[in-house]
Every structure is written in C-alpha cells, then in structure tokens.
Design a protein around this motif. Structure first.
Motif, mmCIF file in Angstrom:
data_model
loop_
_atom_site.group_PDB
_atom_site.id
_atom_site.type_symbol
_atom_site.label_atom_id
_atom_site.label_comp_id
_atom_site.label_asym_id
_atom_site.label_seq_id
_atom_site.Cartn_x
_atom_site.Cartn_y
_atom_site.Cartn_z
ATOM 1 N N ALA A 99 43.730 35.698 48.966
ATOM 2 C CA ALA A 99 43.211 35.169 50.214
ATOM 3 C C ALA A 99 41.824 35.687 50.304
ATOM 4 C CB ALA A 99 44.369 35.852 51.324
ATOM 5 N N ALA A 100 40.814 35.140 49.964
ATOM 6 C CA ALA A 100 39.456 35.603 49.900
ATOM 7 C C ALA A 100 38.629 35.689 51.012
ATOM 8 C CB ALA A 100 38.798 34.957 48.679
ATOM 9 N N ASN A 101 37.348 36.257 50.989
ATOM 10 C CA ASN A 101 36.394 36.005 51.942
ATOM 11 C C ASN A 101 35.447 34.972 51.579
ATOM 12 O OD1 ASN A 101 34.298 37.429 50.489
ATOM 13 N ND2 ASN A 101 35.600 39.353 50.928
ATOM 14 N N ALA A 159 33.776 38.493 47.602
ATOM 15 C CA ALA A 159 33.465 39.889 47.210
ATOM 16 C C ALA A 159 34.277 41.069 47.261
ATOM 17 C CB ALA A 159 32.316 40.288 48.249
ATOM 18 N N GLY A 160 35.586 40.583 47.333
ATOM 19 C CA GLY A 160 36.667 41.567 47.176
ATOM 20 C C GLY A 160 36.643 42.087 48.863
ATOM 21 N N GLY A 161 37.667 42.611 49.054
ATOM 22 C CA GLY A 161 37.642 43.527 50.439
ATOM 23 C C GLY A 161 39.051 44.181 50.443
ATOM 24 N N ALA A 214 43.545 44.221 46.445
ATOM 25 C CA ALA A 214 44.487 44.668 45.555
ATOM 26 C C ALA A 214 44.230 43.823 44.167
ATOM 27 C CB ALA A 214 45.891 44.466 46.041
ATOM 28 N N ILE A 215 44.008 42.466 44.530
ATOM 29 C CA ILE A 215 43.781 41.486 43.316
ATOM 30 C C ILE A 215 42.603 41.871 42.592
ATOM 31 C CG2 ILE A 215 43.183 39.195 42.746
ATOM 32 C CD1 ILE A 215 45.343 38.301 44.786
ATOM 33 N N LEU A 238 36.302 40.470 37.054
ATOM 34 C CA LEU A 238 36.542 39.376 38.361
ATOM 35 C C LEU A 238 35.418 39.481 39.129
ATOM 36 C CD1 LEU A 238 38.253 37.554 39.897
ATOM 37 C CD2 LEU A 238 39.287 39.489 40.998
ATOM 38 N N PRO A 239 34.823 40.663 39.727
ATOM 39 C CA PRO A 239 33.501 40.362 40.534
ATOM 40 C C PRO A 239 32.530 39.890 39.954
ATOM 41 C CG PRO A 239 34.591 42.924 40.550
ATOM 42 C CD PRO A 239 35.193 41.801 39.413
#
Length: 188
Positions: free
Chosen positions: A33-35, A39-41, A47-48, A56-57
């Motif tokens: 469930a990304a933004n 960019a992670g969050g 967690a992912i 991944l980034p």
C-alpha cells in the motif's frame, strides 16, 4: 508468522483471510500500500521497504523516473529483493474523502490492477494488506466488501490461484472475516 482465519473456494482458486506480518509471506507476490512517489513511509509501506532491503528504494526511484508518480488505483512491480515473495506490487489506494470522490472505484482498481500485474509477471499467489485503511482513512467496513468482491472476480477470471488478505491486527482481521462470511458464506 501468518495464520489463516478462513478461506473460500472461488472459481478455480481460493480467497483467504489471514492475520500476521505480510513481510513474512511466501506467496509469489505481496502488495504494498504505497504512496504515489513509491518512497516508503509508515505502516505496511515502511515495513515492506525495511524488510526488502536497500535495493527496493533504488528500484522505486527508477520507476518514478521513468513514468512519474503512480496515480491512485494503478500499480507498478519490483522484485521482492530480500523478501521471500518474488515480487512486490506497489499500488496507491484512494484517500477517503467521504465516499463521494470516486474512492470505491479507485480502491477496486488498486486491487484489480495489482492482481493483473502480478499475474502478468507469473505470480499465482498474491497477498494484500488492507489498502487505504490506515492513514488514508478508508473505513474498513466499507473497504472490505469492495476488496473481497474485486479479488473474487480476479479468481473467477482465473488470473491467479490464490489471493489473501493479510491483516496485521487481529481485531481488523475479524472484520474482514465477517465481511467475507456475509459475501461468500461460512469460511472453510
């Protein structure tokens, strides 16, 4: 650890409600469930990103450089990197604005496009978190039937063999199980 709470045979596949940490999934693909910037969050997204490791980034930045930000309801895919899952499908769910701004249709699209993209990359099993039900504020009671009906349609179409909702909270998982029982009958 991921625990199965219930399941329903649908088409030639199975729909599962599970509880646990989606980063422990051994399915072919997990959904993030990304933004829109990938960019992670916080929450499942963070967690992912932490569990998948530093590659991944970089992969997400390449996707954004190539196609721009990811619109709500759409999906992109990366390798699973340090996860057991081979793929991570990143999708952006809608921000809840009361339900009159296309949120239900956008949420259904996020689930549908995630399964479609995972299947295109050879996945036969896909695990989902509760997209948009965290900081995006989509009420679980409204999101669950949309998600479950959309996932059931992908199973009826034979896109994959198994889809799972992997819900982190036991209380929220009970809501998902109740909605599944209302839609499909008593779980196996």
């Amino acid at each position: 650890m991921i625990t199965t709470l219930g399941s329903w045979p649908i088409g030639s596949g199975t729909l599962f409600i599970r509880t646990g940490d989606i980063t422990a999934s051994t399915s072919d693909a997990i959904v993030n469930a990304a933004n829109s910037r990938l960019a992670g969050g916080g929450g499942v997204d963070g967690a992912i990103h932490r569990a998948a490791g530093p590659d991944l980034p970089r992969a997400c930045k390449r996707i954004i450089a190539e196609r721009g930000t990811l619109p709500p309801g759409q999906a992109a895919i990366t390798p699973g990197f340090s996860l057991a899952a081979r793929h991570i499908v990143h999708t952006v769910g809608p921000i809840w604005r009361g339900g009159t701004d296309g949120e239900p249709e956008t949420l259904a699209s996020a689930y549908r496009e995630s399964v479609r993209l995972a299947a295109e990359h050879g996945a036969q099993s896909v695990d989902f978190p509760a997209i948009s039900c965290g900081v995006y504020g989509f009420p679980v009671e409204r999101a669950a039937p949309i998600a479950l009906q959309t996932l059931a349609k992908t199973l009826e179409q034979g896109l994959v063999n198994a889809v799972s909702m992997v819900i982190f909270s036991d209380n929220a998982a009970k809501t998902w199980l109740a909605r599944g029982s209302e839609l499909f009958g008593p779980p196996a």
